[in-house]
Scaffold this motif. Structure first.
Motif, PDB file in Angstrom:
ATOM      1  N   LEU A 207       0.827  -1.198   0.000  1.00 37.98           N
ATOM      2  CA  LEU A 207       0.000   0.000   0.000  1.00 37.98           C
ATOM      3  C   LEU A 207       0.868   1.259   0.000  1.00 37.98           C
ATOM      4  O   LEU A 207       2.038   1.215   0.390  1.00 37.98           O
ATOM      5  N   PRO A 208       0.316   2.388  -0.450  1.00 41.13           N
ATOM      6  CA  PRO A 208       1.077   3.632  -0.425  1.00 41.13           C
ATOM      7  C   PRO A 208       1.555   3.978   0.980  1.00 41.13           C
ATOM      8  O   PRO A 208       0.916   3.612   1.978  1.00 41.13           O
ATOM      9  N   THR A 209       2.666   4.674   1.054  1.00 45.45           N
ATOM     10  CA  THR A 209       3.171   5.126   2.346  1.00 45.45           C
ATOM     11  C   THR A 209       2.228   6.162   2.943  1.00 45.45           C
ATOM     12  O   THR A 209       1.347   6.714   2.249  1.00 45.45           O
ATOM     13  N   THR A 210       2.416   6.437   4.206  1.00 51.35           N
ATOM     14  CA  THR A 210       1.602   7.456   4.864  1.00 51.35           C
ATOM     15  C   THR A 210       1.747   8.805   4.162  1.00 51.35           C
ATOM     16  O   THR A 210       0.771   9.541   3.993  1.00 51.35           O
ATOM     17  N   ASP A 212       2.430   9.324   0.950  1.00 47.96           N
ATOM     18  CA  ASP A 212       1.712   9.316  -0.321  1.00 47.96           C
ATOM     19  C   ASP A 212       0.204   9.359  -0.107  1.00 47.96           C
ATOM     20  O   ASP A 212      -0.533   9.990  -0.883  1.00 47.96           O
ATOM     21  N   LEU A 213      -0.278   8.685   0.933  1.00 50.33           N
ATOM     22  CA  LEU A 213      -1.712   8.763   1.246  1.00 50.33           C
ATOM     23  C   LEU A 213      -2.099  10.197   1.600  1.00 50.33           C
ATOM     24  O   LEU A 213      -3.168  10.676   1.202  1.00 50.33           O
ATOM     25  N   ALA A 214      -1.222  10.878   2.335  1.00 48.32           N
ATOM     26  CA  ALA A 214      -1.483  12.278   2.670  1.00 48.32           C
ATOM     27  C   ALA A 214      -1.488  13.144   1.413  1.00 48.32           C
ATOM     28  O   ALA A 214      -2.300  14.068   1.285  1.00 48.32           O
ATOM     29  N   LEU A 215      -0.601  12.834   0.459  1.00 49.07           N
ATOM     30  CA  LEU A 215      -0.560  13.587  -0.796  1.00 49.07           C
ATOM     31  C   LEU A 215      -1.831  13.355  -1.619  1.00 49.07           C
ATOM     32  O   LEU A 215      -2.344  14.284  -2.248  1.00 49.07           O
ATOM     33  N   ILE A 216      -2.339  12.114  -1.617  1.00 48.12           N
ATOM     34  CA  ILE A 216      -3.588  11.828  -2.329  1.00 48.12           C
ATOM     35  C   ILE A 216      -4.728  12.640  -1.731  1.00 48.12           C
ATOM     36  O   ILE A 216      -5.526  13.258  -2.450  1.00 48.12           O
ATOM     37  N   ALA A 217      -4.788  12.638  -0.389  1.00 50.19           N
ATOM     38  CA  ALA A 217      -5.835  13.414   0.289  1.00 50.19           C
ATOM     39  C   ALA A 217      -5.660  14.908   0.005  1.00 50.19           C
ATOM     40  O   ALA A 217      -6.640  15.625  -0.262  1.00 50.19           O
TER      41      ALA A 217
END
Length: 291
Positions: A207-210, A212-217
């Motif tokens: 899964l994406p790193t934390t 990258d997840l923050a960047l998606i959001a």
């Protein structure tokens, strides 16, 4: 123009300038993310954030009007077209620099103007055809053989321009019966469902790193803020004044491509991007004077 009107128009220009800057930032973030993760996963997260923001911020104010429609089938179709446009944009950004990609997709506003005559029975001034030819010439310089751009990237960018044209024409038709908020909500909802369904099938083992997840959001927040500013801008200033400002998107995209990815277009590509910019602004100004 009185001071109040002048101040309001200035706010409209500032809103559009900021909105297209946010769109360019979202484009750059999109490129970074889709080069690392499945497109469906990135876009599902982005659209989900969009839906949640609309529900949290707009539902208390608009109630059920947030999703109420009169021509639901067409509104959903518009959302599907934008989801496909998002897919082709992501596929293009996987393969090409941000500036060149945005230059190609900015054929869409020109095509909307040209097709508004035969399809929407709006008057198209002959000067607009010259502007369209100038813009097409600029795009040809950008995507010329030997220019170093990925062939499939160019194809996906052109598909995006075609989908963007259809999307904007449908928006002009549906705006006669649908509210801006309901159209925004259904676009976000359709995108969430479409990309969410495919994201499950394409879910990676890692899964994406934390981060990258923050960047998606963050991309979802930035894109939503851009659309919101873009919408309220047209309450502050006349379309004739604001339409040319949209083409700052090309400038921001080129600058961010350089700053984020260290990409500097070659001389002919810069000339082509400049032609698209000049043609788009000229056509928008001419259309505004005609109104």
């Amino acid at each position: 123009m009185d001071k109040t009107a002048g101040g309001s128009a200035l706010k409209g220009v500032l809103f559009v300038t900021t909105a297209v800057f946010l769109f360019a930032v979202a484009d750059a973030m999109n490129k970074y993310l889709v080069e690392r993760h499945p497109i469906s996963l990135v876009q599902a997260g982005r659209y989900l954030v969009n839906v949640l923001l609309l529900l949290v911020i707009m539902l208390p104010r608009h109630g059920t009007g947030l999703w109420r429609t009169q021509r639901t089938g067409w509104v959903v179709m518009r959302g599907i077209i934008l989801a496909l446009a998002t897919l082709t944009m992501s596929l293009a950004l996987q393969r090409m620099p941000v500036g060149e990609t945005v230059a190609i997709i900015y054929l869409a506003p020109i095509m909307v103007m040209l097709l508004s005559g035969p399809l929407l029975h709006e008057k198209v001034h002959p000067a607009a055809w010259f502007g369209a030819l100038l813009a097409f010439g600029g795009v040809i310089l950008v995507m010329r053989p030997g220019g170093g751009l990925d062939t499939w990237g160019v194809v996906f960018a052109l598909l995006n321009a075609a989908l963007g044209t259809a999307y904007h024409l449908m928006t002009r038709v549906l705006a006669r019966t649908e509210t801006t908020m309901s159209m925004l909500f259904h676009v976000a909802l359709v995108g969430t469902v479409a990309f969410g369904a495919t994201a499950v099938a394409a879910l990676p083992s890692v899964l994406p790193t934390t981060t990258d997840l923050a960047l998606i959001a963050a991309m979802g927040v930035i894109a939503t803020a851009g659309h919101f500013l873009f919408t309220i801008a047209y309450r502050e200033g006349p379309p004739a004044l604001l339409a040319p400002v949209n083409y700052l998107h090309l400038v921001w995209a080129g600058l961010l491509g350089w700053l984020a990815f260290d990409h500097i277009p070659d001389t002919l590509s810069i000339l082509g991007m400049a032609l698209v910019l000049v043609a788009g602004v000229a056509v928008a100004v001419r259309a505004g004077r005609a109104d």
